[in-house]
Design a protein around this motif. Structure first.
Motif, short mmCIF file in Angstrom:
data_model
loop_
_atom_site.label_atom_id
_atom_site.label_comp_id
_atom_site.label_asym_id
_atom_site.label_seq_id
_atom_site.Cartn_x
_atom_site.Cartn_y
_atom_site.Cartn_z
N ALA A 184 0.84 -1.21 0.00
CA ALA A 184 0.00 0.00 0.00
C ALA A 184 0.87 1.24 0.00
O ALA A 184 0.66 2.19 0.76
N THR A 240 2.69 4.14 -2.86
CA THR A 240 2.06 5.00 -3.87
C THR A 240 1.50 4.18 -5.04
O THR A 240 0.36 4.40 -5.47
N ALA A 241 2.28 3.23 -5.56
CA ALA A 241 1.82 2.45 -6.72
C ALA A 241 0.60 1.61 -6.34
O ALA A 241 -0.37 1.52 -7.11
N ARG A 261 3.60 -3.30 6.43
CA ARG A 261 3.83 -2.37 7.55
C ARG A 261 2.52 -2.07 8.30
O ARG A 261 1.44 -2.42 7.82
N GLY A 306 4.28 3.48 2.21
CA GLY A 306 5.59 2.96 1.82
C GLY A 306 6.69 3.99 2.03
O GLY A 306 6.84 4.53 3.14
N ALA A 323 6.90 6.92 1.27
CA ALA A 323 6.43 8.30 1.49
C ALA A 323 5.72 8.31 2.83
O ALA A 323 4.70 7.63 2.99
N ALA A 363 9.86 10.46 0.59
CA ALA A 363 9.69 11.42 -0.51
C ALA A 363 9.16 12.76 0.00
O ALA A 363 8.29 12.80 0.86
N TRP A 390 9.62 15.93 -2.44
CA TRP A 390 9.37 16.80 -3.61
C TRP A 390 8.36 16.14 -4.54
O TRP A 390 8.40 14.93 -4.76
N HIS A 433 8.29 16.11 -8.09
CA HIS A 433 9.19 16.50 -9.18
C HIS A 433 8.43 16.64 -10.48
O HIS A 433 7.36 16.08 -10.66
N PRO A 481 2.21 -9.13 5.79
CA PRO A 481 3.21 -9.40 4.75
C PRO A 481 2.83 -10.58 3.87
O PRO A 481 2.39 -11.61 4.40
N VAL A 520 11.91 -12.13 -0.22
CA VAL A 520 10.93 -12.00 0.86
C VAL A 520 9.61 -12.64 0.43
O VAL A 520 8.91 -13.25 1.24
N TYR A 556 19.53 7.16 -0.67
CA TYR A 556 19.32 8.60 -0.44
C TYR A 556 18.65 8.67 0.92
O TYR A 556 17.59 8.10 1.13
N SER A 582 5.65 -0.45 -9.80
CA SER A 582 6.31 0.33 -8.74
C SER A 582 7.10 1.42 -9.44
O SER A 582 7.16 1.47 -10.68
C1 LIG Z 1 14.68 9.41 1.69
C2 LIG Z 1 13.90 9.35 0.40
C3 LIG Z 1 13.64 10.53 -0.28
C4 LIG Z 1 12.89 10.48 -1.45
N1 LIG Z 1 12.60 11.67 -2.06
C5 LIG Z 1 11.71 11.67 -3.06
C6 LIG Z 1 11.17 12.90 -3.50
O1 LIG Z 1 11.50 13.96 -2.98
N2 LIG Z 1 10.24 12.85 -4.49
C7 LIG Z 1 9.81 11.68 -5.04
O2 LIG Z 1 8.94 11.70 -5.92
N3 LIG Z 1 10.31 10.49 -4.62
C8 LIG Z 1 11.24 10.46 -3.64
N4 LIG Z 1 11.68 9.28 -3.14
C9 LIG Z 1 11.29 8.02 -3.81
C10 LIG Z 1 9.84 7.65 -3.51
O3 LIG Z 1 9.67 7.61 -2.12
C11 LIG Z 1 9.55 6.27 -4.12
O4 LIG Z 1 9.89 6.28 -5.49
C12 LIG Z 1 8.07 5.91 -4.01
O5 LIG Z 1 7.57 6.16 -2.73
C13 LIG Z 1 7.93 4.43 -4.37
O6 LIG Z 1 6.59 4.04 -4.33
P1 LIG Z 1 6.22 2.51 -4.60
O7 LIG Z 1 4.77 2.37 -4.43
O8 LIG Z 1 6.86 2.07 -5.86
O9 LIG Z 1 6.98 1.70 -3.44
P2 LIG Z 1 6.78 1.78 -1.85
O10 LIG Z 1 6.38 3.14 -1.44
O11 LIG Z 1 8.00 1.21 -1.25
O12 LIG Z 1 5.54 0.82 -1.61
C14 LIG Z 1 5.68 -0.59 -1.56
C15 LIG Z 1 4.87 -1.11 -0.40
O13 LIG Z 1 5.01 -2.54 -0.35
C16 LIG Z 1 5.07 -2.93 1.01
N5 LIG Z 1 5.66 -4.26 1.09
C17 LIG Z 1 6.96 -4.63 0.94
N6 LIG Z 1 7.08 -5.97 1.03
C18 LIG Z 1 5.84 -6.46 1.25
C19 LIG Z 1 5.29 -7.77 1.43
N7 LIG Z 1 6.06 -8.86 1.42
N8 LIG Z 1 3.95 -7.90 1.63
C20 LIG Z 1 3.13 -6.81 1.65
N9 LIG Z 1 3.60 -5.55 1.49
C21 LIG Z 1 4.94 -5.38 1.28
C22 LIG Z 1 5.90 -1.84 1.66
O14 LIG Z 1 5.74 -1.81 3.05
C23 LIG Z 1 5.36 -0.60 0.95
O15 LIG Z 1 4.28 -0.02 1.66
C24 LIG Z 1 12.43 9.26 -1.97
C25 LIG Z 1 12.72 8.07 -1.30
C26 LIG Z 1 13.43 8.11 -0.11
C27 LIG Z 1 13.68 6.83 0.62
#
Ligand SMILES: Cc1cc2nc3c(=O)[nH]c(=O)nc-3n(C[C@H](O)[C@H](O)[C@H](O)COP(=O)(O)OP(=O)(O)OC[C@H]3O[C@@H](n4cnc5c(N)ncnc54)[C@H](O)[C@@H]3O)c2cc1C
Length: 423
Positions: free
Chosen positions: A23, A25-26, A47, A52, A54, A68, A70, A72, A204, A242, A265, A390
């Protein structure tokens, strides 16, 4: 640290059409779009919170993004468009920077030279990517003059790896002039977008299997069956095994997953009312001293809070040390630049460790030189039952929430089509 906003979630349906793993962003984007098209959706999140990578937490009463921050690339970022539709309060990131050389304001000439070096670098990267082979991005940079080292370092920071470990063909053509911040924090905004979604927290996913009949998802709390599954977990989590895929993934897809490297980062959050930095939400750059930090974001939202950003080499340098090591490191660097007296009112409030978090293992996924096709390789559905979505799959906006949202939405459209065929 607790998030400032926890959305109200709804129970999972008994017989979901689609299970979404994660859960972040994607996953939130995919769930919203599938539900809007009439699908029954169950989101499983490891979690105890949504969002995630953010998340916004309160520090001394102020909402601060620990992931996250910004938004962007405004013109192509779907979350900027959505924020406008929802009348969220956006503020344009300023263009002005703070520049200090050996602890003193750098003046306009070095600032102009750095600006020029960035422009030359951007042009060279674009031309080399258009015309030549997929080299390490750093190899495409011409001599950038006096401040070339800083430019390469900043490119490495925003890429998540030193610039010689990054694919030239994967460097995004970003318009850094059109970035936004959102009132109350980006993590809180993403969490608001999950309001009303059917999400099971603390669940998980351990195993995924599929056949012509459908998919079976095993979690710590039991098994679910559905017609399709969307996996949104970070690449680094998939690399660690995992989640077991007890139906075998195609070889090409497994290879693609394992080719990414971990982007690093990290934020060290400072409370420093007396800092020498001027203006709200500005990038600040420190040149000289024994250690040049790759970058700071200063006076966040006009407050005394700042992010001292750690790139991969600096974060790796702190690995294996005690929990106070980031704070000591930051104090040493800043007192080296500005003197001991200048940091008397500085406190270090938090230092993130996304690279060690079991549910992220990295800040984002990086494509090494020569492997630019791996993002697209993950886009093909597996047996019309399993999809990946993702940030790692986005070509134009990888490493961002905008890219994660874009991919969650794209996959939701594909799955909805598939469900119609199935019906
Ligand atoms: C310090 C930092 C600064 C950043 N700065 C920026 C910024 O300024 N602007 C920007 O656009 N992006 C930024 N990013 C990147 C941005 O946070 C990510 O690209 C974005 O949040 C990814 O989203 P996602 O849905 O792909 O993955 P995630 O947000 O990681 O979501 C995946 C989810 O899957 C869950 N998960 C994992 N394993 C399992 C499992 N086995 N079973 C069930 N659930 C599971 C996780 O808990 C998580 O909630 C930053 C990242 C970091 C770490």
């Amino acid at each position: 640290m607790l998030p400032v906003f926890a959305p109200t979630l709804t129970p999972l349906p008994n017989d979901p059409d689609v299970v979404i793993v994660g859960a972040g962003t994607a996953g939130i984007a995919a769930a919203r779009h599938l539900i809007a098209q009439g699908a029954r959706v169950a989101v499983l999140e490891a979690r105890s919170r949504v969002g995630g990578r953010a998340v916004t937490s309160a520090i001394k009463g102020h909402p601060l993004d620990l992931g996250a921050h910004w938004l962007h690339n405004g013109p192509i970022n779907p979350l900027v468009r959505l924020a406008r539709e929802r009348r969220e309060r956006l503020r344009l990131a300023p263009q002005e920077r703070n520049l200090f050389i050996d602890g003193r304001p750098g003046g306009s000439l070095p600032g102009a030279l750095i600006g020029r070096a960035f422009a030359i670098a951007d042009r060279a990267l674009r031309n080399a990517a258009r015309q030549g082979p997929d080299l390490p991005a750093a190899k495409a940079l011409p001599s950038l003059g006096l401040y070339g080292r800083q430019v390469t370092k900043i490119h490495g920071l925003i890429s998540g790896r030193p610039f010689d470990q990054v694919s030239l063909h994967d460097v995004p053509d970003m318009d850094y002039g059109d970035n936004f911040f959102i009132a109350g924090g980006l993590g809180a905004y993403i969490a608001r977008l999950a309001s009303g979604l059917p999400v099971a927290l603390n669940t998980p996913v351990e195993d995924i299997a599929w056949s012509k009949e459908g998919v079976r998802i095993t979690t710590s709390a039991g098994t679910l069956k559905a017609r399709a599954v969307v996996v949104t977990t970070p690449m680094a989590v998939l690399q660690q095994g995992v989640i077991r895929f007890s139906t075998r993934l195609p070889e090409a897809l497994q290879n693609a997953i394992h080719c990414f490297t971990q982007g690093v980062y990290e934020h060290v959050v400072l409370h420093w009312p007396g800092s020498p930095f001027q203006g709200a939400d500005r990038l600040s750059q420190l040149i000289g001293g024994h250690t040049e930090p790759p970058g700071l974001l200063s006076r966040i939202d006009g407050t005394p809070f700042h992010f001292f950003e750690l790139d991969q080499p600096h974060a790796a340098h702190l690995d294996g040390r005690d929990a106070d090591a980031p704070a000591r490191f930051v104090r040493r660097v800043l007192s080296d630049h500005f003197g001991h007296r200048a940091i008397r009112d500085l406190s270090v409030c938090a230092a993130t460790t996304w690279r060690h978090d079991p549910w992220s293992r990295a800040s984002w996924a990086v494509v090494p030189p020569g492997l630019v096709s791996i993002r697209d390789a993950l886009k093909a559905p597996v047996d019309d039952r399993l999809w990946f979505a993702s940030e790692a799959l986005s070509r134009a906006q990888w490493g961002t929430v905008g890219g994660a949202w874009e991919e969650g939405t794209r996959v939701a459209g594909e799955v909805a089509e598939r469900l119609k065929i199935d019906a």
